[in-house]
Design an enzyme around this catalytic site. Structure first.
Site, PDB file in Angstrom:
ATOM      1  CE  LYS A 186      10.683  -6.088  -0.576  1.00  0.00           C
ATOM      2  NZ  LYS A 186       9.821  -6.552  -1.675  1.00  0.00           N
TER       3      LYS A 186
HETATM    4  C1  LIG Z   1       8.334  -5.700  -1.918  1.00  0.00           C
HETATM    5  C2  LIG Z   1       7.818  -4.317  -1.806  1.00  0.00           C
HETATM    6  C3  LIG Z   1       6.477  -4.038  -1.506  1.00  0.00           C
HETATM    7  C4  LIG Z   1       5.407  -5.089  -1.465  1.00  0.00           C
HETATM    8  O1  LIG Z   1       5.661  -6.174  -0.698  1.00  0.00           O
HETATM    9  P1  LIG Z   1       5.005  -7.608  -1.037  1.00  0.00           P
HETATM   10  O2  LIG Z   1       5.265  -8.341   0.228  1.00  0.00           O
HETATM   11  O3  LIG Z   1       5.752  -8.188  -2.196  1.00  0.00           O
HETATM   12  O4  LIG Z   1       3.579  -7.397  -1.279  1.00  0.00           O
HETATM   13  C5  LIG Z   1       6.091  -2.714  -1.308  1.00  0.00           C
HETATM   14  N1  LIG Z   1       6.973  -1.711  -1.434  1.00  0.00           N
HETATM   15  C6  LIG Z   1       8.262  -1.933  -1.764  1.00  0.00           C
HETATM   16  C7  LIG Z   1       9.192  -0.785  -1.847  1.00  0.00           C
HETATM   17  C8  LIG Z   1       8.721  -3.235  -1.981  1.00  0.00           C
HETATM   18  O5  LIG Z   1       9.981  -3.436  -2.340  1.00  0.00           O
END
Ligand SMILES: *Cc1c(COP(=O)(O)O)cnc(C)c1O
Length: 397
Positions: A186
């Site tokens: 992210k």
């Molecule tokens: C990455 C993501 C998540 C989950 O996040 P994690 O930290 O990987 O558990 C939830 N929703 C969206 C849209 C994402 O891109």
């Protein structure tokens, strides 16, 4: 998008602080921690950067999505309206609470279509959860108005859109509750981590307690704290928070770089009349984490996607054929392949997936390609990339 590209001495120093004190936990051990409260500091940074009253760090974005719903009272048998285009985590998080994900079509924003949302409302609907995919947003004005009319919660999954704004406000801070992910890929990373944000004090207190077994965090003796309600452990560790603390301070810099790279690519692709771009709602500004565009039809998009890979243009996703982000490949959800029994309510509630089709979503996702914007590219590299993209796409049109 990925902040990991810029991992540097700043992250190392923050982590070293934690290693030096040896206190890897975010709560307690006051005398031993040399004044280091990385999770608390990161929460304060998030509140300031996003302009929101409360931020609660947790162990993942998936935990953050679940908690966003839980703190507002969403649970067994409640229906949560969400889009067909998202990461699987969004429906996993709903199902963890015994609630029912109700998938509805997206529009050319690549997020919830307000008309499809309105049609999906039933007496069981409790929340509408737009997922701001690929750095841009749903039409929040329309969704807010639907929520007001039907007395529903608006919960924003802003996991992929930190830094984007709507009417000058940070995404994630507009609905009743919002959530972010700080997983490794992210814009801001903690390694693993997430956050729940809200301006609602009761929800914030719920988030604080719920993420730590229900501890009320009053006093400085954990064993003597009371537990006003049941919780879980969704705590983040100080090590993870330390990484995020270094990263979040650079968020404005990351967004500027993304914007610069995005703009070069977009200007190049704009010269092709067959290419159109995702709609960004009026008064919205993307985080520029991805450049998302549409080609004339599914076949052209498939050819372009293959061509881009062949030309070495990495990070371009044709989500129609991707196993994780689009309803078309979620057989494990449709067939309810669970390790453990699923409640009758959820089984009944998900039966619609056996027959429901999503032509409108297929039309947009089939024609869409979303390209990740990297931070570490040089301007020269972005320009070469732009040229390659134009060449490949022109050749398949
Ligand atoms: C990455 C993501 C998540 C989950 O996040 P994690 O930290 O990987 O558990 C939830 N929703 C969206 C849209 C994402 O891109």
């Amino acid at each position: 998008m990925p902040g990991f590209e810029f991992f540097s001495d700043l992250e190392r120093q923050e982590v070293q602080d934690v290693l030096d004190s040896g206190i890897l936990m975010r709560y307690g051990f006051d005398a031993m921690r040399n004044g280091h409260w990385k999770a608390k500091e990161l929460e304060t940074e998030l509140q300031n950067k996003l302009g929101v009253k409360y931020a609660q760090l947790v162990s993942s974005g998936t935990a953050a999505v679940s908690m966003s719903l839980a703190v507002a009272g969403v649970g067994a048998g409640d229906e949560v309206i969400m889009p067909t285009f998202t990461f699987v985590a969004s429906f996993e998080a709903v199902m963890m609470l015994g609630a029912i994900p109700v998938l509805v079509d997206i529009d050319d924003t690549l997020t919830l279509d307000p008309i499809a949302v309105e049609k999906a409302i039933t007496p069981k609907t409790k929340a509408i959860m737009p997922v701001h995919m690929c750095g841009s947003m749903a039409n929040l004005k329309a969704l807010q108005s639907i929520c007001n009319t039907h007395n529903l919660l608006l919960v924003e999954d802003a996991c992929q859109a930190i830094g984007a704004t709507y009417k000058g406000k940070a995404l994630g801070t507009i609905g009743d509750v919002g959530c972010f992910s700080f997983d490794f890929v992210k814009t801001i990373t903690c390694g693993e981590g997430g956050a729940v944000v809200t301006n609602n004090k009761d929800y914030a207190i719920n988030a604080d307690h719920y993420s730590d077994h229900g501890h009320d965090h009053i006093g400085n003796d954990r064993g003597a704290e009371s537990h006003p309600f049941l919780g879980y452990n969704f705590r983040i560790s100080e090590l993870n928070a330390a990484v995020g603390l270094a990263q979040v301070k650079r968020l404005p810099e990351f967004i500027n770089i993304q914007k610069k790279h995005y703009t070069i690519l977009r200007e190049a692709l704009s010269k092709l009349p067959e290419v159109s771009f995702r709609t960004v709602p009026e008064e919205g500004e993307e985080s520029y984490a991805f450049l998302s565009f549409f080609l004339p039809d599914l076949e052209t998009a498939r050819k372009a996607s293959a061509g881009l890979k062949e030309a070495g243009v990495d990070g371009c996703f044709h989500y129609y054929d991707n196993n994780w982000h689009y309803v078309r490949k979620w057989e494990h959800l449709k067939d309810l392949k669970s390790l453990y029994p699923i409640s009758t309510e959820v089984k009944e509630g998900l039966k619609y997936l056996q027959t429901k089709t999503f032509e409108q979503s297929d039309n947009y996702i089939g024609r869409n390609i979303s390209c990740l914007i990297k931070l570490s590219w040089t301007e020269e590299e972005v320009k070469i990339r732009a040229q390659k993209m134009v060449t490949v796409i022109s050749s398949v049109l």
